[in-house]
Write a protein that holds these residues in place. Structure first.
Motif, short mmCIF file in Angstrom:
data_model
loop_
_atom_site.label_atom_id
_atom_site.label_comp_id
_atom_site.label_asym_id
_atom_site.label_seq_id
_atom_site.Cartn_x
_atom_site.Cartn_y
_atom_site.Cartn_z
N ILE A 152 -15.23 13.07 -74.71
CA ILE A 152 -14.65 11.83 -74.18
C ILE A 152 -13.91 12.15 -72.90
CG2 ILE A 152 -12.93 10.05 -74.61
CD1 ILE A 152 -13.60 10.20 -77.52
N ALA A 153 -14.08 11.28 -71.93
CA ALA A 153 -13.42 11.49 -70.65
C ALA A 153 -11.92 11.22 -70.78
CB ALA A 153 -14.02 10.57 -69.60
N GLY A 173 -6.50 11.48 -77.48
CA GLY A 173 -7.11 10.85 -76.32
C GLY A 173 -7.19 9.36 -76.52
N ALA A 201 -9.13 6.05 -75.77
CA ALA A 201 -10.44 5.57 -75.31
C ALA A 201 -10.36 4.05 -75.17
CB ALA A 201 -11.51 5.95 -76.33
#
Lengths: 152, 125
Positions: free
Chosen positions: B36-37, B87, B89
């Protein structure tokens, strides 16, 4: 002695030998894939590793940040029939034992190695370690690996 | 009258059987992972109160619609548990984000369970 009798004497024994050699296996000996090995989703951060053990439990090292998006991590599942004497994983097949994952639509890769296994009855579960690079490009990474079951 | 060939026949069967390789079978498995970025941080938010809804192990943060969702560095709840780096998203509405991570399991049995709203303090990088 009848010459014909002398000629036929060895054949019953040889016929028995042929039957023993040609006897079919009592049980089918197969291994089939029934579930993929998935490391799930994560943010690469400064890199590290993601480990999924043979029970499907996930852990990480370094700066990798696991998230639950898109489903959880899972161990690979195989169904094995027959009397198994050993299981050969990629790390047992000589060479580096590394499996390469490639980003879908790209060329970036990650390496999977340190495979582990757990066999219970006909269910074989396989885990491994994924090495994540620093700032690993985002995307879906996939690959394949072979598992060999050796039978009696 | 003995059969002189019987031992030879059985020996032949034994030798040929022993020489046969052990059977084996190979299957190909598939393996995958999703990277995931990370979200770039445009502003630094500290101790920003947000509304948190908890349902089924997922935690949804509703944040003020200013800038992209930054990388969450910690989350503390009224239950006093579950600080973890996760993270963020973004999903759907740019003003909201579905946050999933290891800390979510610590909120699996809040009060009230599977719903309700909590005001928590979050810190961002």
């Amino acid at each position: 002695m009848n010459p014909l009798f002398i000629f036929l004497r060895p054949w019953p024994t040889l016929a028995l030998a042929a039957c023993l050699l040609g006897a079919p296996a009592a049980q089918a000996q197969t291994i089939t894939s029934s579930g993929a090995l998935s490391f799930g989703a994560f943010v690469a951060g400064a890199g590290g590793s993601v480990v999924v053990d043979s029970s499907g439990s996930r852990s990480k090292t370094g700066s990798v940040i696991p998230v639950l998006q898109g489903g959880s991590a899972t161990a690979a599942l195989f169904t094995v029939t027959g009397t198994v004497t050993s299981i050969t994983l990629p790390s047992d097949q000589g060479g580096s034992g590394d499996v390469t994952l490639t980003r879908d639509g790209g060329v970036e890769t990650m390496v999977v190695n340190a495979f582990t296994k757990s066999l219970s009855g006909q269910l074989l579960q396989v885990g491994a370690k994924l090495t994540v690079g620093a700032a690993q490009p985002p995307g879906s990474y996939t690959g394949t690996f072979n598992v060999t079951a050796n039978f009696e | 009258m003995s059969n002189a060939f019987a031992p030879a026949g059985l020996l032949l069967a034994g030798v040929l059987t022993a020489a046969s390789p052990a059977p084996a079978a190979t299957a190909q498995g598939s393996v995958g992972a999703t990277v995931i970025a990370p979200v770039s941080v445009m502003d630094t938010w500290a101790d920003l109160p947000v509304a948190v809804s908890v349902f089924g192990g997922w935690v949804r943060l509703v944040m003020p619609p200013a800038g992209p969702p930054p990388l969450l560095s910690s989350l503390s709840t009224p239950l006093g548990e579950g600080e973890a780096a996760v993270g963020v998203a973004p999903s759907g509405d740019a003003s909201a984000a579905d946050v999933q991570g290891e800390f979510a399991t610590s909120l699996s049995s809040p009060s009230p369970s599977n719903g309700g709203s909590y005001h928590v303090t979050v810190a961002f990088n």
